[in-house]
Design a protein around this motif. Structure first.
Motif, PDB file in Angstrom:
ATOM      1  N   LEU A  65     -15.734  -0.041   5.798  1.00 35.96           N
ATOM      2  CA  LEU A  65     -15.328  -0.960   5.999  1.00 35.96           C
ATOM      3  C   LEU A  65     -14.553  -1.465   4.898  1.00 35.96           C
ATOM      4  O   LEU A  65     -16.109  -2.293   4.610  1.00 35.96           O
ATOM      5  N   ASN A  66     -13.722  -1.134   3.952  1.00 32.76           N
ATOM      6  CA  ASN A  66     -13.682  -1.924   2.656  1.00 32.76           C
ATOM      7  C   ASN A  66     -12.237  -2.742   2.809  1.00 32.76           C
ATOM      8  O   ASN A  66     -11.287  -2.609   3.719  1.00 32.76           O
ATOM      9  N   VAL A  67     -11.830  -3.492   2.059  1.00 35.81           N
ATOM     10  CA  VAL A  67     -10.029  -4.295   2.031  1.00 35.81           C
ATOM     11  C   VAL A  67      -9.729  -3.478   1.476  1.00 35.81           C
ATOM     12  O   VAL A  67      -9.419  -2.328   0.603  1.00 35.81           O
ATOM     13  N   THR A  68      -8.786  -3.026   2.379  1.00 35.89           N
ATOM     14  CA  THR A  68      -7.708  -1.064   1.682  1.00 35.89           C
ATOM     15  C   THR A  68      -6.259  -1.550   1.949  1.00 35.89           C
ATOM     16  O   THR A  68      -6.028  -2.468   2.574  1.00 35.89           O
ATOM     17  N   GLN A 101       2.960 -10.273  -3.850  1.00 33.21           N
ATOM     18  CA  GLN A 101       2.355 -11.239  -3.241  1.00 33.21           C
ATOM     19  C   GLN A 101       0.251 -10.912  -3.425  1.00 33.21           C
ATOM     20  O   GLN A 101      -0.632 -12.175  -3.606  1.00 33.21           O
ATOM     21  N   CYS A 102       0.182  -9.812  -2.628  1.00 31.64           N
ATOM     22  CA  CYS A 102      -1.573  -9.268  -3.017  1.00 31.64           C
ATOM     23  C   CYS A 102      -2.082  -9.563  -4.722  1.00 31.64           C
ATOM     24  O   CYS A 102      -3.266 -10.147  -5.031  1.00 31.64           O
ATOM     25  N   VAL A 103      -1.248  -8.617  -5.524  1.00 26.26           N
ATOM     26  CA  VAL A 103      -1.584  -8.978  -6.749  1.00 26.26           C
ATOM     27  C   VAL A 103      -1.919 -10.854  -7.369  1.00 26.26           C
ATOM     28  O   VAL A 103      -2.556 -11.095  -8.477  1.00 26.26           O
ATOM     29  N   ALA A 104      -0.842 -11.526  -6.992  1.00 29.61           N
ATOM     30  CA  ALA A 104      -1.113 -12.422  -7.766  1.00 29.61           C
ATOM     31  C   ALA A 104      -1.832 -13.496  -6.979  1.00 29.61           C
ATOM     32  O   ALA A 104      -2.323 -14.439  -6.973  1.00 29.61           O
ATOM     33  N   ALA A 105      -2.369 -13.478  -5.874  1.00 27.56           N
ATOM     34  CA  ALA A 105      -3.278 -13.732  -5.284  1.00 27.56           C
ATOM     35  C   ALA A 105      -5.088 -13.424  -5.422  1.00 27.56           C
ATOM     36  O   ALA A 105      -5.956 -14.525  -4.937  1.00 27.56           O
ATOM     37  N   CYS A 106      -4.999 -12.098  -5.712  1.00 28.37           N
ATOM     38  CA  CYS A 106      -6.111 -11.962  -5.677  1.00 28.37           C
ATOM     39  C   CYS A 106      -6.515 -12.189  -7.608  1.00 28.37           C
ATOM     40  O   CYS A 106      -5.985 -12.941  -8.108  1.00 28.37           O
ATOM     41  N   PRO A 107      -8.001 -12.870  -7.177  1.00 27.62           N
ATOM     42  CA  PRO A 107      -9.147 -13.983  -8.140  1.00 27.62           C
ATOM     43  C   PRO A 107      -8.779 -12.979  -9.529  1.00 27.62           C
ATOM     44  O   PRO A 107      -9.337 -13.390 -11.006  1.00 27.62           O
ATOM     45  N   ASP A 111      -4.319  -5.004  -8.363  1.00 29.50           N
ATOM     46  CA  ASP A 111      -3.456  -4.680  -7.656  1.00 29.50           C
ATOM     47  C   ASP A 111      -4.440  -3.581  -6.620  1.00 29.50           C
ATOM     48  O   ASP A 111      -4.762  -2.330  -6.239  1.00 29.50           O
ATOM     49  N   ILE A 112      -4.506  -4.229  -5.600  1.00 29.49           N
ATOM     50  CA  ILE A 112      -5.270  -3.269  -4.537  1.00 29.49           C
ATOM     51  C   ILE A 112      -4.548  -1.972  -3.809  1.00 29.49           C
ATOM     52  O   ILE A 112      -5.217  -1.267  -3.492  1.00 29.49           O
ATOM     53  N   ARG A 113      -2.757  -1.889  -4.065  1.00 26.73           N
ATOM     54  CA  ARG A 113      -2.529  -1.050  -3.598  1.00 26.73           C
ATOM     55  C   ARG A 113      -2.719   0.376  -4.399  1.00 26.73           C
ATOM     56  O   ARG A 113      -2.119   1.292  -3.963  1.00 26.73           O
ATOM     57  N   ASP A 114      -3.388   0.086  -5.169  1.00 22.91           N
ATOM     58  CA  ASP A 114      -4.234   1.809  -6.235  1.00 22.91           C
ATOM     59  C   ASP A 114      -5.541   1.096  -5.549  1.00 22.91           C
ATOM     60  O   ASP A 114      -5.681   2.737  -6.690  1.00 22.91           O
ATOM     61  N   GLY A 115      -6.589   1.331  -4.750  1.00 24.77           N
ATOM     62  CA  GLY A 115      -6.884   1.690  -4.438  1.00 24.77           C
ATOM     63  C   GLY A 115      -8.351   0.658  -4.770  1.00 24.77           C
ATOM     64  O   GLY A 115      -8.173  -0.028  -5.209  1.00 24.77           O
ATOM     65  N   MET A 116      -9.934   1.635  -4.287  1.00 25.06           N
ATOM     66  CA  MET A 116     -10.824   0.297  -4.392  1.00 25.06           C
ATOM     67  C   MET A 116     -10.731   0.447  -6.311  1.00 25.06           C
ATOM     68  O   MET A 116     -10.956   1.379  -6.841  1.00 25.06           O
ATOM     69  N   GLN A 117     -11.072  -0.609  -6.658  1.00 22.66           N
ATOM     70  CA  GLN A 117     -11.249  -0.906  -8.146  1.00 22.66           C
ATOM     71  C   GLN A 117     -13.209  -1.683  -8.521  1.00 22.66           C
ATOM     72  O   GLN A 117     -12.697  -2.794  -7.819  1.00 22.66           O
ATOM     73  N   LEU A 118     -13.016  -1.815  -9.796  1.00 19.45           N
ATOM     74  CA  LEU A 118     -14.106  -2.534 -10.239  1.00 19.45           C
ATOM     75  C   LEU A 118     -14.436  -3.923 -10.029  1.00 19.45           C
ATOM     76  O   LEU A 118     -14.809  -5.026  -9.399  1.00 19.45           O
ATOM     77  N   GLY A 119     -12.816  -4.671 -10.163  1.00 14.22           N
ATOM     78  CA  GLY A 119     -12.446  -6.014 -10.091  1.00 14.22           C
ATOM     79  C   GLY A 119     -12.320  -6.484  -8.468  1.00 14.22           C
ATOM     80  O   GLY A 119     -12.702  -7.420  -8.100  1.00 14.22           O
ATOM     81  N   CYS A 120     -12.393  -5.462  -7.471  1.00 16.71           N
ATOM     82  CA  CYS A 120     -12.470  -6.469  -6.228  1.00 16.71           C
ATOM     83  C   CYS A 120     -13.614  -6.543  -6.256  1.00 16.71           C
ATOM     84  O   CYS A 120     -14.699  -5.750  -5.801  1.00 16.71           O
ATOM     85  N   ILE A 121     -13.534  -7.567  -5.200  1.00 16.33           N
ATOM     86  CA  ILE A 121     -15.049  -8.387  -4.573  1.00 16.33           C
ATOM     87  C   ILE A 121     -14.405  -8.795  -3.302  1.00 16.33           C
ATOM     88  O   ILE A 121     -15.574  -9.629  -2.823  1.00 16.33           O
ATOM     89  N   GLN A 122     -13.500  -7.966  -2.513  1.00 14.17           N
ATOM     90  CA  GLN A 122     -14.012  -8.368  -1.124  1.00 14.17           C
ATOM     91  C   GLN A 122     -13.342  -9.664  -0.984  1.00 14.17           C
ATOM     92  O   GLN A 122     -14.461 -10.116  -0.002  1.00 14.17           O
TER      93      GLN A 122
END
Length: 310
Positions: A65-68, A101-107, A111-122
């Motif tokens: 289960l990841n932010v998807t 808005q998902c990109v603006a809110a990400c610290p 862009d979570i729409r591009d899939g799981m990435q190293l920068g995602c901290i869940q």
């Protein structure tokens, strides 16, 4: 900084301005670097310095289960008006309106729409941002949610989602956590409440006395980890019987051994001078053991060092 000095003493010294310059210097350095790294270089820290993204990539799998971003529901992206026109023409239209808005809110600007990435901290902030937009548009929330790659594929095939929380990977991780936790609990339950550290003088290593004897100097730090004042006797093992031990500033002797009093939850640093006569029979360098013993409970701690005569 409290890791590197006695915490209550350092706090009091900092408040009264009596702390050494190095304490203020390192507090300033740590404050500055923390502000720079956390306030201005967050993306770079998460991408290039933090080990968590690499660990996460190694531990996760298609059932995790990841932010998807649920691409099966969100694609194709288009504005509200374009989606309305597409629906009227019988063409597919996704729920994503490309509002970013998902990109603006990400610290970290992912862009979570591009899939799981190293920068995602869940952290899930993109979930909250997307749900807010979906609610305003009157659409079902959960376009971005905690989900699995396997369920994305199942929904694209028209199958219902399946969640497998218990699988070999999660059982192994749980077992590892239990083992590590048990080791930590055991270490905490069996830890000693007395500690001693010894530092031999370096310059000079030894001093030859006027009568031909030899003296070595040491700095000893005794740690009292209990919330009560304790009294310790200091024993030196590995020396001849005619050796003399002088604990500077602690003149009380019991059975020929110096007595040191250490306050509750504090450390006591003492200067110890050990002298042996000229005909002691010691070798050039002899191993000795410093032992401190609580006179009330008998609890002891030891530290090894050496005694040099030439």
């Amino acid at each position: 900084m409290l890791y590197f000095a006695d915490a209550p003493t350092l706090v009091a010294d900092l408040a009264t301005g009596a702390a050494p310059f190095s304490a203020y210097l390192w507090i300033g350095i740590l404050t500055f670097t923390t502000y720079v790294l956390a306030g201005h270089m967050r993306e770079q820290v998460c991408l290039y310095m933090c080990p968590w993204p690499r660990i996460q990539a190694a531990l996760t799998d298609e059932w995790a289960l990841n932010v998807t971003y649920r691409a099966d529901r969100g694609e194709p992206r288009m504005s509200v008006k374009a989606a309305k026109k597409a629906e009227d023409l019988g063409l597919p239209a996704g729920d994503c309106v490309d509002c970013l808005q998902c990109v603006a809110a990400c610290p970290t600007g992912v862009d979570i729409r591009d899939g799981m990435q190293l920068g995602c901290i869940q952290c899930g902030l993109c979930i909250d941002a997307c749900d807010t937009v979906m609610t305003k548009l009157g659409r079902e929330d959960g376009l971005i949610a905690y989900d699995t790659d396997m369920n994305i594929e199942r929904r694209e095939q028209g199958l219902s989602p399946v969640y497998r929380l218990v699988r070999p990977r999660t059982v192994l991780y749980t077992a590892l956590i239990v083992v590590v936790g048990a080791v930590m609990v055991y270490a905490l339950a069996t830890r000693g409440f007395t500690g001693v550290n010894v530092l031999h003088d370096r310059n000079p290593i030894f001093v030859t006395l006027s009568d031909g004897g030899v003296r070595n100097g040491y700095t000893i730090r005794i740690l009292n980890k209990r919330p009560i004042e304790r009294h310790y006797s200091l024993l030196i093992e590995g020396l001849p019987e005619d050796a003399t031990v002088d604990a500077v500033g602690h003149p009380i002797m019991v059975a020929g051994k110096p007595m040191i009093t250490v306050g509750p939850d504090t450390t006591e640093e003492i200067r110890v001078l050990i002298a042996v006569p000229a005909d002691s029979g010691l070798t050039k360098s002899s191993d000795i053991v410093f032992r401190v013993v609580d006179t009330a409970s008998g609890e002891s701690a030891t530290a090894s060092d050496f005694f040099r005569i030439e």
